[in-house]
Design an enzyme around this catalytic site. Structure first.
Site, PDB file in Angstrom:
ATOM      1  N   TYR A 112      13.488 -39.209   0.186  1.00  0.00           N
ATOM      2  CA  TYR A 112      14.933 -39.133  -0.049  1.00  0.00           C
ATOM      3  C   TYR A 112      15.592 -40.428   0.444  1.00  0.00           C
ATOM      4  CZ  TYR A 112      19.751 -37.687   0.752  1.00  0.00           C
ATOM      5  OH  TYR A 112      21.110 -37.636   0.782  1.00  0.00           O
ATOM      6  N   ASP A 184       8.574 -32.649   4.599  1.00  0.00           N
ATOM      7  CA  ASP A 184       9.878 -32.245   4.081  1.00  0.00           C
ATOM      8  C   ASP A 184       9.603 -31.277   2.930  1.00  0.00           C
ATOM      9  OD1 ASP A 184      12.267 -32.015   2.647  1.00  0.00           O
ATOM     10  OD2 ASP A 184      12.929 -34.034   3.175  1.00  0.00           O
ATOM     11  N   LYS A 209      20.018 -26.965   0.284  1.00  0.00           N
ATOM     12  CA  LYS A 209      19.512 -26.809  -1.073  1.00  0.00           C
ATOM     13  C   LYS A 209      19.107 -25.350  -1.329  1.00  0.00           C
ATOM     14  CE  LYS A 209      20.466 -31.096  -1.061  1.00  0.00           C
ATOM     15  NZ  LYS A 209      19.876 -31.971  -0.112  1.00  0.00           N
TER      16      LYS A 209
HETATM   17  C1  LIG Z   1      14.219 -34.000   0.061  1.00  0.00           C
HETATM   18  C2  LIG Z   1      15.450 -34.127   0.911  1.00  0.00           C
HETATM   19  N1  LIG Z   1      15.339 -34.218   2.229  1.00  0.00           N
HETATM   20  C3  LIG Z   1      16.417 -34.347   3.039  1.00  0.00           C
HETATM   21  C4  LIG Z   1      17.689 -34.400   2.511  1.00  0.00           C
HETATM   22  C5  LIG Z   1      18.876 -34.552   3.426  1.00  0.00           C
HETATM   23  O1  LIG Z   1      19.540 -33.328   3.558  1.00  0.00           O
HETATM   24  P1  LIG Z   1      21.115 -33.159   3.834  1.00  0.00           P
HETATM   25  O2  LIG Z   1      21.855 -33.709   2.660  1.00  0.00           O
HETATM   26  O3  LIG Z   1      21.264 -31.683   4.009  1.00  0.00           O
HETATM   27  O4  LIG Z   1      21.423 -33.910   5.075  1.00  0.00           O
HETATM   28  C6  LIG Z   1      17.865 -34.305   1.123  1.00  0.00           C
HETATM   29  C7  LIG Z   1      19.201 -34.365   0.537  1.00  0.00           C
HETATM   30  O5  LIG Z   1      19.369 -34.428  -0.660  1.00  0.00           O
HETATM   31  C8  LIG Z   1      16.715 -34.168   0.308  1.00  0.00           C
HETATM   32  O6  LIG Z   1      16.806 -34.077  -1.032  1.00  0.00           O
END
Ligand SMILES: Cc1ncc(COP(=O)(O)O)c(C=O)c1O
Length: 400
Positions: A112, A184, A209
């Site tokens: 990400y 993740d 999500k």
């Molecule tokens: C795969 C992944 N990890 C971490 C995150 C970060 O999460 P947050 O937006 O809740 O801080 C995202 C956000 O889109 C993501 O898609």
């Protein structure tokens, strides 16, 4: 005979909560409080000293938040969970918690955009370097491990390219060196994939999500063994302070109850859309792990229950065509985030991954014509119809 363990679909509803402990309240009560009172000065002293159980202050623990942490730990098959105010708060807590200045991190080739941003910042500020790897083979991983490697960080499916990494293989190599593996699991959720059961050490989520599932919370979760979770709770969570609010924890507990039902529907809709997208003349490639032609399909069968609700695809042309396509959509929302009831579509090169320099983006497989679609819970025919008419409009404007 021992008591049979409940199934996943039961745990999402009942795990970590007993109404008997809360005056019979069916749903977990919302403890919207910043602090907790002590019966005496001595009780306060004992709670701070850890010699007496009980709540002290909501940054250090809260019953609503605790119920969420216990439930997600059960769902991921971990000993303990920790909730955060965002997915990035969970990512930063674990990466900062596992490393010190001059260490090295081995990371999946794609991550990400903000995780990439954090890794770059850690390199600039603390000389914690990162090597990016496809992690396709044991050899490739072994070659990149250094004496100062203190963490292996993996996203799978990778955002937004939908490549997969064989978690069992990575965990096996990491064990030889005693390096913790962090996964993740945002895209798959514990309903589709359980990294801890495959030998990994920590799992995290952007709970914003699929875990929340309704587009109304920003939150993060981290799950693992009791000792490491306790250590992170008392360091990077307590002292950096990226905690979740009790109300957001309450919303996540509510969202979680329908996770399996929603995921089945997301996956079924995605499968239908994929077969049609692959047949459209403007679409040059479709990346969906549940597609038998996906290059990592064997890994998907090994470690995932189904292919998930996200599809990436490339359309012929570049940024201009990709943006025109997005602009022609009617009810599918142009928005980052994913895992909501609403279908959401975005252009990673100019949105979620715009912080990644172009040459690295290209290496990650994020081209200017790549589009990421989070398939929602609407009627799949409507989703396809909207995509189809928008693709056709771009095709027509190209041929005129
Ligand atoms: C795969 C992944 N990890 C971490 C995150 C970060 O999460 P947050 O937006 O809740 O801080 C995202 C956000 O889109 C993501 O898609």
């Amino acid at each position: 005979m021992g008591k049979k363990e409940h199934g996943f679909e039961t745990k999402v509803i009942h795990g970590g909560y007993d109404s008997k402990d809360f005056l019979g309240s069916l749903t977990t009560p919302l403890f919207q409080t910043s602090t907790f009172t002590f019966d005496s000065a001595e009780q306060g002293e004992n709670r701070f000293a850890g010699t007496e159980d009980g709540y002290v202050y909501s940054r250090l623990g809260n019953p609503t938040v605790r119920a969420l942490e216990d439930r997600i730990a059960q769902l991921e098959g971990g000993e303990a969970g920790l909730a955060f105010g965002s997915g990035m708060a969970a990512v930063s807590a674990v990466l900062i918690g596992l490393t010190k200045a001059n260490d090295h991190i081995l990371c999946s080739r794609g991550v990400y955009g903000c995780t990439f941003g954090l890794l770059s910042m850690m390199e600039d500020k603390y000389n914690i370097t990162t090597s990016f790897s496809t992690m396709n083979t044991e050899d490739e991983i072994r070659k990149l491990i250094r004496p100062e490697t203190s963490c292996i960080y993996v996203e799978t499916p990778i955002n937004p390219t939908m490549e997969l990494i064989d978690l069992e293989m990575v965990a096996k190599v990491a064990k030889d060196y005693g390096i913790p593996v962090v996964v993740d699991n945002t895209f798959a959720t514990p309903y589709l994939q359980k990294p801890l059961e495959l030998g990994c050490d920590l799992v995290l989520h952007s709970a914003t999500k699929y875990i929340g599932g309704h587009g109304d919370v920003v939150a993060g979760l981290l799950i693992g063994k009791q000792d490491i979770i306790q250590q992170l709770a008392m360091t990077t969570q307590k002292d950096i302070g990226g905690i979740i609010s009790p109300f957001d924890a309450w919303l996540l507990l509510r969202g979680l109850k329908t996770l399996p039902v929603r995921m089945d529907r997301h996956c079924a809709n995605a499968e239908k859309v994929v077969t049609r997208l692959k047949d459209h003349g403007l679409v040059s490639s479709v990346y969906y792990p549940g597609d038998a032609q996906h290059e990592d399909y064997e890994i998907m069968k090994k470690q995932m229950k189904q292919g998930g609700g996200l599809i990436s695809f490339e359309i012929k042309g570049g940024k201009e065509e990709a943006q025109a396509f997005l602009n022609h959509l009617s009810f599918i929302k142009k928005a980052v985030s994913l895992g909501d009831a609403e279908s959401l579509i975005q252009h990673p090169a100019t949105m979620t991954h715009s912080v990644v320099p172009e040459e690295i983006r290209e290496k990650m497989g994020i081209t200017n014509s790549l589009i990421r679609l989070s398939v929602g819970l609407e009627a799949w025919e409507d989703i396809w119809e909207d995509l189809y008419q928008a693709l056709n409009q771009v095709t027509q404007s190209k041929t005129i």
